[in-house]
Enzyme design. Structure first.
Site, mmCIF file in Angstrom:
data_model
loop_
_atom_site.group_PDB
_atom_site.id
_atom_site.type_symbol
_atom_site.label_atom_id
_atom_site.label_comp_id
_atom_site.label_asym_id
_atom_site.label_seq_id
_atom_site.Cartn_x
_atom_site.Cartn_y
_atom_site.Cartn_z
ATOM 1 N N ASN A 109 113.728 -4.441 113.499
ATOM 2 C CA ASN A 109 113.778 -3.025 113.835
ATOM 3 C C ASN A 109 115.187 -2.447 113.628
ATOM 4 O O ASN A 109 116.101 -2.782 114.366
ATOM 5 C CB ASN A 109 113.337 -2.837 115.284
ATOM 6 C CG ASN A 109 113.611 -1.451 115.807
ATOM 7 O OD1 ASN A 109 113.705 -0.503 115.055
ATOM 8 N ND2 ASN A 109 113.741 -1.340 117.114
ATOM 9 N N TYR A 139 100.611 -7.385 119.309
ATOM 10 C CA TYR A 139 100.981 -7.397 117.893
ATOM 11 C C TYR A 139 99.743 -7.166 117.031
ATOM 12 O O TYR A 139 99.791 -6.426 116.050
ATOM 13 C CB TYR A 139 101.629 -8.737 117.522
ATOM 14 C CG TYR A 139 102.974 -8.944 118.182
ATOM 15 C CD1 TYR A 139 104.129 -8.421 117.629
ATOM 16 C CD2 TYR A 139 103.083 -9.670 119.367
ATOM 17 C CE1 TYR A 139 105.365 -8.605 118.234
ATOM 18 C CE2 TYR A 139 104.310 -9.858 119.980
ATOM 19 C CZ TYR A 139 105.443 -9.324 119.411
ATOM 20 O OH TYR A 139 106.663 -9.503 120.017
ATOM 21 N N CYS A 189 110.221 -1.158 121.275
ATOM 22 C CA CYS A 189 109.693 -2.457 120.838
ATOM 23 C C CYS A 189 109.338 -3.367 122.013
ATOM 24 O O CYS A 189 108.502 -4.256 121.868
ATOM 25 C CB CYS A 189 110.704 -3.163 119.942
ATOM 26 S SG CYS A 189 111.011 -2.278 118.411
ATOM 27 N N HIS A 190 109.956 -3.147 123.160
ATOM 28 C CA HIS A 190 109.671 -3.965 124.328
ATOM 29 C C HIS A 190 108.228 -3.789 124.805
ATOM 30 O O HIS A 190 107.731 -4.607 125.564
ATOM 31 C CB HIS A 190 110.652 -3.649 125.467
ATOM 32 C CG HIS A 190 110.563 -2.250 125.978
ATOM 33 N ND1 HIS A 190 111.097 -1.174 125.287
ATOM 34 C CD2 HIS A 190 109.984 -1.741 127.094
ATOM 35 C CE1 HIS A 190 110.865 -0.069 125.977
ATOM 36 N NE2 HIS A 190 110.181 -0.390 127.083
ATOM 37 N N GLU A 202 109.260 0.599 133.865
ATOM 38 C CA GLU A 202 108.266 1.612 133.481
ATOM 39 C C GLU A 202 107.004 1.515 134.332
ATOM 40 O O GLU A 202 106.025 2.207 134.072
ATOM 41 C CB GLU A 202 107.897 1.442 132.004
ATOM 42 C CG GLU A 202 109.051 1.714 131.070
ATOM 43 C CD GLU A 202 108.665 1.567 129.607
ATOM 44 O OE1 GLU A 202 107.495 1.283 129.295
ATOM 45 O OE2 GLU A 202 109.558 1.756 128.762
#
Length: 118
Positions: free
Chosen positions: A50, A27, A58-59, A87
Site C-alpha cells: 500500500n 481478503y 488497511c487494518h 473503532e
C-alpha cells in the site's frame, strides 16, 4: 486529498477505502468485490505494498475467520488490533474479530471515498 488508481490493485485500494469505521472485510471478500474471487493472496500483497499509508484503512482487512495477519505492514497484530478496537470492533475469546457482528456487506458507507476511479 484525491488519489487516482488503475488496475487490480487500484480496485483493491478503492474497495478498501470504502470500508466504514467499525467494519472489516476478509481478503477473499475484497478479491471477490474486485472481480477476482480467487485472488485473496493478491489482495494481501496489495495491502502489504500500500503506497497510501494513512489514507487507506488497511487494518480493516482480516482473514476470513477474523484472525489478524502477522505481516500487518504498519506494526503487526498488536497495532492492528489496537486500531480495530479503537473503532469499536469486538474480538472473540480466541483473539479473532467477531465477523458476524463486524463484517462489512460491501454497501457504500455514509462517508465519501477519498479515492477517484479512472
Amino acid at each position: 486529498m484525491k488519489v487516482i488508481f488503475m488496475g487490480f490493485n487500484s480496485k483493491v485500494y478503492e474497495i478498501v477505502s470504502r470500508i466504514p469505521e467499525g467494519k472489516v472485510v476478509s481478503y477473499g471478500q475484497v478479491a471477490s468485490m474486485a472481480g477476482s474471487y480467487r485472488a485473496s493472496r493478491a489482495v494481501g500483497y496489495a495491502m502489504h505494498r500500500n503506497p497510501y499509508h494513512g489514507v487507506l484503512p488497511c487494518h480493516r482487512v482480516v482473514f476470513q475467520n477474523g484472525s489478524l495477519t502477522d505481516g500487518f505492514a504498519f506494526g503487526g497484530k498488536d497495532v492492528q488490533r489496537q486500531l480495530l478496537e479503537a473503532e469499536g470492533i469486538a474480538f472473540t475469546k480466541d483473539g479473532c474479530v467477531d465477523m458476524k457482528k463486524h463484517r462489512w456487506d460491501g454497501k457504500c458507507s455514509i462517508k465519501h471515498s477519498s479515492v477517484e476511479k479512472v
